[in-house]
Design an enzyme around this catalytic site. Structure first.
Site, PDB file in Angstrom:
ATOM      1  N   ASP A 152     -10.125   1.952  -3.681  1.00 44.77           N
ATOM      2  CA  ASP A 152     -10.664   1.675  -2.347  1.00 44.77           C
ATOM      3  C   ASP A 152     -12.184   1.637  -2.352  1.00 44.77           C
ATOM      4  O   ASP A 152     -12.795   1.282  -1.337  1.00 44.77           O
ATOM      5  CB  ASP A 152     -10.178   2.744  -1.358  1.00 44.77           C
ATOM      6  N   ASP A 209       0.828  -1.201   0.000  1.00 43.28           N
ATOM      7  CA  ASP A 209       0.000   0.000   0.000  1.00 43.28           C
ATOM      8  C   ASP A 209       0.866   1.256   0.000  1.00 43.28           C
ATOM      9  O   ASP A 209       2.056   1.227   0.346  1.00 43.28           O
ATOM     10  CB  ASP A 209      -0.927  -0.016   1.216  1.00 43.28           C
TER      11      ASP A 209
END
Length: 743
Positions: free
Chosen positions: A549, A477
């Protein structure tokens, strides 16, 4: 595939495309043609194509030595601003405060075959490539420019990059060096870009070209949620299957610019490369600088033709080939099931339920390290939280492996939190200018990946965890863009801050390379707060990327439609998430979510233990079906079946191989009393072949292609017994297989 004729004409061609350039009277390179294959060209053909007797009025002559000649109205391979051409150029070089106006003239060429894959820096590769390097010399300034071209079998892609070598004794400064230029003789196109924001990435945006500059760019240190390096020039009346498209993409993950400039005569200049707004590079004697590679694509078969080119290029020449052969594991990610609130027992219950449903990999997301109970702590302290894992992470990993599942783990290696020893003992490892005020994002800071010592520290921490816990899968990430870009390390070694952004992304690639060299079978899924770094540079190391997301299936319809113009389905991680959806609070059926998320690498991100028995049975059945069809759903040939429109309500696409197809049909909102019979013309079927539709109907290929596949009947208040879809957020899957009539 590469012909050099009379040491003047350079011709790259195969059955898909032709790319032609020659030498101008001043010994620079003139672009002549890029488009459908022209086949063999005679001397008369070449003379005709290169004929340019006119000089446009109102222009400046290049030199008094060459009569009636200017660069202002010429298409070029690598133009320089200000040398009678006032369009933006591909190269800018300074010495002290002096702009050098480089004058590169042709010297010689070299042809090679094949390109080796190297983890050092992302680039295309392949045994089937032919490569042309043109060497150009600026004798007055003692500079060498190498322009590299690659062409591959059965693809329209032309890969380009530029390399500059300083042969002088003085230091120079590069302030702009683009990867590729494509000059086109017309401006009768729409400029297409993939734009958006966090949780709504890569939506298709089109606008007409006009005189001036249209561009997409990033200045955030990453290719970004807001823009993408991929751009295209499309015919104004382009359809899914007809119309010319010229596109480019960049094999790079940092600050980029992709732009098209239209001049006063309607010529279009496409350029792509490192964004010069945040870039300078010192080049001392005999030092070399090379740009990232750029890829040019051409199709005269509309959007589906373009996707055939972009998808096959990425699958064959960017992603490591082993991921084409190995099945991508079906994952369960604990994030939306637990967030930071978990312990080993809670996670093991989730893993056991996942195993019962047929899931193959358990991915432990954020919160396993340091004292990470919220998103404002512990980044950079990659040690296991003993409160959550009193017997160690390796103990939990062993339990997962005993279930017959792979084990995955979340990292955010480029970031650091203020409560860590790494931050306290190494303040000079943080990207931050030396003044009092500085920006904070998500209570975290960016590590200086221009500094090799930082990369080695993070690698050593990660290596210990990965080895001890036998990690099979990483979710990498990156949740914060770079502000106040400043490297104490570059200051210390005497390099300018203009080199920071490029050196930073080189550092990211170096960490990828170190991990994959040490753990060659590790599957790394790219993620940057979702889709903030969805580009060819990351895909070189990560065969798939978390695209957004926003896991809401309805929002993913538009995200997928845009992303798949440039990147294949195998790169697009899709997770069935909980409802109400965490990002938009929309409620959709499990069927709708599964019918969308089955296209590409499949995952689940919800608390499986809270599902009803009926829902668990539905997931188990879906996973059995997915495993039988995984190769087709991940690596099949993808086609859009309906025209894309930003306001569209209905979507349909297909994946196909030689003998079968799976078609996904989706409608966002129900509408009353619509026409009962609508049809989807299919592709890639044999006219005389018979096909079985969903195990119920036999129809010929000629009917399915010419007449079409009947859309599912929508409930319209009077057909309750025949309606196949109803309500908002409808979905329907068709499975079509070739059959032998003898049987």
């Amino acid at each position: 595939m590469i012909d050099v004729i009379d040491n003047k004409y350079f011709y790259l061609h195969n059955k898909e495309v032709s790319y032609l350039f020659d030498l101008l009277p001043n010994q620079q390179l003139e672009h002549l043609y890029y488009g459908e294959d022209l086949g063999e060209l005679s001397g008369e053909d070449l003379d005709y194509i290169s004929l340019h007797p006119n000089k446009a009025s109102g222009t400046v002559k290049y030199s008094k030595k060459i009569k009636n000649f200017t660069l202002a109205d010429r298409m070029q391979e690598f133009p320089t601003y200000g040398t009678s051409d006032f369009r933006e150029g591909a190269i800018s070089i300074e010495y002290q405060d002096e702009y050098l106006y480089p004058d590169f003239k042709y010297d010689h060429f070299k042809i090679t075959t094949g390109k080796r894959r190297s983890l050092d820096f992302p680039a295309s590769y392949g045994k089937d490539s032919e490569n042309l390097t043109i060497y150009l010399i600026d004798s007055e300034r003692q500079l060498e420019l190498q322009l590299s071209y690659s062409i591959f079998e059965n693809l329209s892609a032309i890969v380009r990059k530029a390399t500059i070598i300083n042969r002088s004794k003085r230091d120079i400064k590069i302030t702009n060096l683009q990867s590729a230029v494509l000059d086109l003789p017309s401006d009768n196109y729409d400029f297409l870009q993939l734009s958006g924001a966090w949780i709504k990435e890569r939506h298709i945006v089109r606008r007409p070209l006009t005189q001036g500059i249209a561009k997409a760019e990033s200045l955030r240190g990453a290719s970004s949620h807001q823009e993408n390096p991929f751009i295209a020039l499309v015919d104004k009346d382009v359809t899914n299957d007809n119309g010319n498209i010229y596109a480019s993409n960049l094999i790079y993950s940092g600050n980029f610019i992709s732009q098209v400039e239209v001049d006063e005569w309607g010529q279009s200049r496409l350029m792509t490369g490192i964004n010069p707004a945040t870039f300078t590079w010192k080049l001392s004697q005999n030092q070399v600088f090379s740009t990232p590679e750029a890829v040019l694509f051409y199709s005269n078969q509309g959007f589906n033709g373009l996707m055939k080119q972009t998808h096959n290029f990425v699958k064959k020449h960017i992603i490591d080939q082993k991921w084409q052969k190995q099945d991508r594991p079906i994952v369960v990610n604990n994030w939306e099931a637990t967030y930071f609130d978990f312990n080993e027992a809670k996670l093991l219950n989730l893993a056991k339920e996942a195993k019962n449903l047929g899931i193959e990999c358990f991915v432990l997301d954020d919160g396993w390290f340091g004292t990470r109970n919220s998103d404002n702590s512990s980044l950079g302290n990659w040690t296991v939280d003993k409160k959550k894992f009193p017997r160690g992470l390796d103990h939990f990993s062993t339990q997962v492996h005993k279930l017959g599942m792979k084990f995955g783990l979340w990292f955010e290696p480029e970031m650091v939190s203020a409560d860590t020893d790494l931050y306290k003992f190494h303040p000079d490892w943080v990207v931050r200018h030396p003044y009092g005020r500085f920006s904070v994002g998500r209570s975290q800071y960016v590590l200086d990946f221009a500094n090799p010592e930082v990369i080695n520290n993070i690698y050593n921490q990660m290596e210990k965890v990965i080895e001890k816990a036998h990690v099979d899968y990483i979710k990498w990430d990156m949740n914060r863009n770079i502000t106040e870009a400043y490297s104490p390390y570059l200051k210390k070694i005497g390099l300018g801050q203009g080199e920071f952004f490029h050196r930073y992304i080189q550092g990211v690639y170096k960490l990828y390379a170190k991990l994959l060299t040490r753990f060659p079978n590790l599957l790394i899924e790219g993620c940057a707060s979702g889709g903030g770094r969805f580009d060819l540079g990351i895909l070189f190391y990560s065969p798939q990327i978390w695209p957004s997301d926003d896991s809401d299936a309805v929002e993913r319809l538009d995200i997928m439609s845009g992303t798949l113009l440039a990147y294949p389905l195998s790169t697009f991680s899709n997770h069935v998430s909980q409802v109400p959806n965490d990002q938009v609070k929309r409620i959709t059926s499990l069927k709708f979510r599964q019918n969308l998320d089955c296209f590409g690498p499949l995952g689940y991100e919800l608390d499986l233990n809270k599902l009803s028995l009926e829902e668990k049975i539905q997931i188990k059945d879906e996973i059995k079906w997915y495993k039988k069809n995984r190769k087709l759903l991940v690596n099949g040939n993808f086609d859009q079946l309906l025209k894309f429109d930003p306001s569209q309500n209905t979507y349909a696409w297909s994946v196909s191989d030689n003998n079968s197809q799976i078609i996904g049909f989706y409608r966002k909102l129900a509408r009353p009393n619509e026409t009962l019979d609508q049809y989807l013309p299919l592709k890639h079927l044999k006219f005389q072949q018979q096909y079985l539709i969903n195990q119920t109907q036999i129809v010929s290929g000629k009917v399915l292609q010419s007449f079409g596949l009947r859309e599912p009947y929508q409930f319209n208040a009077s057909n309750p017994n025949t309606a196949q879809v109803s309500g908002d957020f409808q979905s329907y899957l068709y499975q079509i297989k070739a059959i032998d009539r003898k049987n």
